[in-house]
Each structure stands twice: as structure tokens, then as C-alpha cells.
Scaffold this motif. Structure first.
Motif, PDB file in Angstrom:
ATOM      1  N   ALA A 139      64.668   9.771  36.084  1.00  8.45           N
ATOM      2  CA  ALA A 139      64.327  11.109  36.568  1.00  8.45           C
ATOM      3  C   ALA A 139      63.256  11.010  37.651  1.00  8.45           C
ATOM      4  CB  ALA A 139      63.825  11.961  35.411  1.00  8.45           C
ATOM      5  N   ARG A 149      63.225   5.690  27.452  1.00  5.48           N
ATOM      6  CA  ARG A 149      63.690   7.061  27.206  1.00  5.48           C
ATOM      7  C   ARG A 149      62.880   8.048  28.032  1.00  5.48           C
ATOM      8  NH1 ARG A 149      66.459   9.376  22.861  1.00  5.48           N
ATOM      9  NH2 ARG A 149      64.996  11.075  23.281  1.00  5.48           N
ATOM     10  N   GLY A 150      61.605   7.750  28.179  1.00  7.26           N
ATOM     11  CA  GLY A 150      60.739   8.638  28.942  1.00  7.26           C
ATOM     12  C   GLY A 150      61.050   8.633  30.429  1.00  7.26           C
ATOM     13  N   LEU A 151      61.602   7.527  30.898  1.00  5.83           N
ATOM     14  CA  LEU A 151      61.902   7.410  32.329  1.00  5.83           C
ATOM     15  C   LEU A 151      63.278   7.967  32.690  1.00  5.83           C
ATOM     16  CD1 LEU A 151      60.591   3.787  33.070  1.00  5.83           C
ATOM     17  CD2 LEU A 151      59.581   5.937  33.892  1.00  5.83           C
ATOM     18  N   ARG A 152      64.222   7.868  31.779  1.00  4.60           N
ATOM     19  CA  ARG A 152      65.618   8.192  32.076  1.00  4.60           C
ATOM     20  C   ARG A 152      65.820   9.622  32.551  1.00  4.60           C
ATOM     21  NH1 ARG A 152      67.420   4.514  28.014  1.00  4.60           N
ATOM     22  NH2 ARG A 152      68.163   2.662  29.115  1.00  4.60           N
ATOM     23  N   ALA A 153      66.832   9.782  33.359  1.00  6.64           N
ATOM     24  CA  ALA A 153      67.164  11.094  33.918  1.00  6.64           C
ATOM     25  C   ALA A 153      67.699  12.021  32.828  1.00  6.64           C
ATOM     26  CB  ALA A 153      68.209  10.944  35.019  1.00  6.64           C
ATOM     27  N   VAL A 196      59.430   4.021  26.252  1.00  2.00           N
ATOM     28  CA  VAL A 196      59.137   4.127  27.682  1.00  2.00           C
ATOM     29  C   VAL A 196      60.424   4.359  28.472  1.00  2.00           C
ATOM     30  CG1 VAL A 196      58.416   2.776  29.695  1.00  2.00           C
ATOM     31  CG2 VAL A 196      56.980   2.824  27.641  1.00  2.00           C
TER      32      VAL A 196
END
Lengths: 195, 195
Positions: free
Chosen positions: B144, B191-195, B189
Motif C-alpha cells: 500500500a 501484513r502491515g505493508l500489504r495493499a 510487518v
DNA sequence: CGAGTGACAGATTTCAATATCTGTCACTCG
DNA sequence: CGAGTGACAGATATTGAAATCTGTCACTCG
């Protein structure tokens, strides 16, 4: 000086006082005994070793933090907000203690380094509080189902925010951009938890 | 002993050798000069102070880690995989060094503690590599759009994985569940970055 | 000229003698 | 009886005098 009975609690209080005054390097069992007006042999009747005495002091101190945070873990409201509040409170409390009385904080840093078992148990308590928040979040559909259990996920959150509560990082807490760094990690973690 | 010219590089090599042999507490400039067969005054002709000499050694050592990781940051493949590989390689390299030669590692821990400016620059390099991976991931639609810039997000990733690369945590790297802990933080981490 | 020297002053470290501390235990005394 | 004592042995810490180190600088010598 036997006006009052010599209880473990009185000894612990005196030990804290001696540690505060002399620091971890110079505080001796003899000092504690002197402060209480008894012989050091009496102290050894209640605590088997100096290490056990220091451990008990450490335990007491850590316990305080756990009880301070407990209401925040159980309170109402969205889980994400509670998590933010809880982690911010943890960070703020640590910073306050480190900045407010650096010498005393350094003392406890030494004590903490001495008794890793006590610290491990303390961390387990904190992770337990985190796990409760995350579980609530999942129940309310706010957070996704964790891949490997709530405790494991809570542990990951605790580890990811390590830099903001582990005393070994205390020196970094006065950096000007530390709040931004905290906010960024918190945002990343929250995105990672969300459904 | 002037068969070879006295260059900064030769002095640095000798300094590393002396540090390796005597440790950070006992390595002196006189030792370095002795190892080179020159007077210590000559060493001071190339490095203004002992601290500067040590800093230069630290810089050299840290540089090594940066160049080892660079190819992993630039390589092809999905960003999530590259990030996993990069962070795992960083963790593995640190563990290898800490476990392989604990004394030498302890020596560098001391040096690192002495020159925070050098370390800060080194961290900036590593965060730069992370930022590149994350930026690539965003360009490919994998990650994202970060709320506050790629560097800030990269910094958050670096901070969140602190426990797995910061030398102050080296003692924890031999715990039995450390790999699980790393995997859990990495998953959080990502999961936190994924779109 | 300029890379390398070595004697020097002040700061830091080492070393060994001395003092203090930890943990034990036979003992006192209410 | 049993909470508290204090002398003791071995371990650890302190201290101050002597040795070493850091950083400087007037000097040598190719």
C-alpha cells in the motif's frame, strides 16, 4: 531496635531506600541491616542470598507497572484505540521513569539485568494484557484472525515495539524524532492486525 | 621497519589485529605502533586521536554488512519475498557474528557504543536499502501507499525488527523460540505493508 | 621539505596490600 | 523454642603508589 517486627516487607523497603541512596554497585546487605538497626545475619534469615533480596525488590517494582496498565487493557472501546492507548501509556511510563530520576532508573536497569527469570515473567504478564486486547479486537471483527494464536501475535506486537519499552533503549528516548518513530511503528502494527 | 609506507589502511589493519588480540579495554595506540614497528607518534600523524582511529575501524566493519546486503535489496522478485530475504539475511549475519566469535563481537559492541554518529549513518544506509524494497513493492502494487513517505515506513520496519538486529539484544538470539518470534514479527510487518 | 621520532606532561590504568562484604553457624536471651 | 546475634572464612572491593598510556612538539634525517 525491636520496636517493630522484622518482616520481609520492612526489609524490602529498607533495601529500596539503600539502593536509591547508594546505587546498585555500593548497596550492601550490611547497609540494609544498618538502616533497619539489626545485624546482617537477621536479613539472611528472611532472604537466603543478596541476589534473592534484589530479585524481590525487582519483582515489586515491575509489578507496579503491570497493575498500572491493567485497567487500560480491560477498558471499553475499540480494540485499536485501546491498543494505542496501552502502548502509548507503556512508552510514556517508561520515559517518565527514565527521564525523571535517571539514577534510580539506571539502578533498576542493573537489577533487571541480574534476574532475567523475573523479567521474563513480567513480560509474560504484559503480553497477556496485549493478548486480551487483540482477542477482543478479533471478537468485534476489528482485527483479523491471527495465524498462530493470540499470545504469539501479542508477543510479536510487544517485540515490534521493543525499542519503545525496553530499558536498553532508554538513551534513544530523548531523540527529537522518537515520537514520530513510535507513531510509525504503531501505525504499521495496527495495519498488520486489522481485518 | 620502513620496508612499506605507513598508510592509513595498514594502520587500520594493525588496529583490528590488536583489538582482536587484546580486546577493546586493553588495545592501546602504543600496541598498534609496536605491531607496525613504528613509534606511536607516527600513528598520530594519520589519526588525530585514539577515538578517531577506533571510529575508522568501526566504520570499516559496518560498511562490510551494508555491501553484503546490497545485492539482496536490488535483486528481482516480489518485494515481500525480497524483504523477507533481506531481513532474514541481516538477522542471520548478526547471529553468525555474535555466535561465531563472541569475544570479537563484544569488542565491536563496545566500539559501536563509542561512536553513535558512525552507527547512525550506517543505520541510514540500511534503512535506505529497505526503503528501496518497499518503494519497489508499492510500484508493483504489492504494498500500500505509505502514509508518511517510504523512508519513514522503512524506518518503522527497521525499528519493529530491532530485536533481531540490534547488538544490544544479542544475548536473546540464542533463545529456543527466537526463530518463531522473528517469523511472527516479520508476518505482522508484511501484513502491515500489504495493499 | 615532510614522514617519522622520542621525550615529555598530564590523564588513566595496574597492582598489591588493606578493608569490607557475603553467607554460615554455634550461640544468646526473651 | 526460635528470632536475632556476631565472629568467622573466603570472596570481593577499595585505595594509593607506581607504571603505562595519550596526545604534543621540537627535532632528525633521507
Amino acid at each position: 531496635m525491636s520496636t517493630e517486627a522484622l518482616t520481609p516487607d520492612r526489609i524490602l523497603e529498607a533495601t529500596e531506600e539503600v539502593l536509591r541512596r547508594y546505587g546498585p554497585g555500593k548497596a550492601t546487605v550490611v547497609d540494609v541491616a544498618r538502616a533497619l538497626g539489626v545485624s546482617h545475619g537477621s536479613v539472611y534469615r528472611h532472604f537466603r542470598t543478596k541476589a534473592a533480596l534484589r530479585e524481590a525488590v525487582t519483582e515489586r517494582w515491575l509489578e507496579q507497572a503491570v497493575t498500572e496498565l491493567a485497567p487500560l487493557a480491560e477498558g471499553p472501546g475499540p480494540a485499536a484505540e485501546r491498543l494505542t492507548t496501552w502502548l502509548s501509556a507503556l512508552f510514556a511510563a517508561k520515559r517518565r521513569k527514565a527521564g525523571g530520576d535517571p539514577e534510580l532508573f539506571a539502578t533498576y536497569e542493573v537489577l533487571i539485568g541480574e534476574s532475567s527469570a523475573v523479567v521474563a515473567e513480567h513480560v509474560d504478564h504484559l503480553v497477556g494484557q496485549l493478548a486480551r486486547i487483540i482477542e477482543d479486537g478479533h471478537r468485534q471483527g476489528e482485527f483479523a484472525a491471527p495465524e498462530s494464536g493470540f499470545t504469539m501475535t501479542a508477543r510479536a506486537v510487544f517485540d515490534a515495539t521493543d525499542r519503545f519499552h525496553d530499558p536498553v533503549h532508554a538513551a534513544e528516548w530523548s531523540a527529537p524524532d522518537i515520537d514520530d518513530a513510535f507513531a510509525a511503528v504503531l501505525a504499521l502494527v495496527l495495519r498488520g492486525l486489522r481485518a
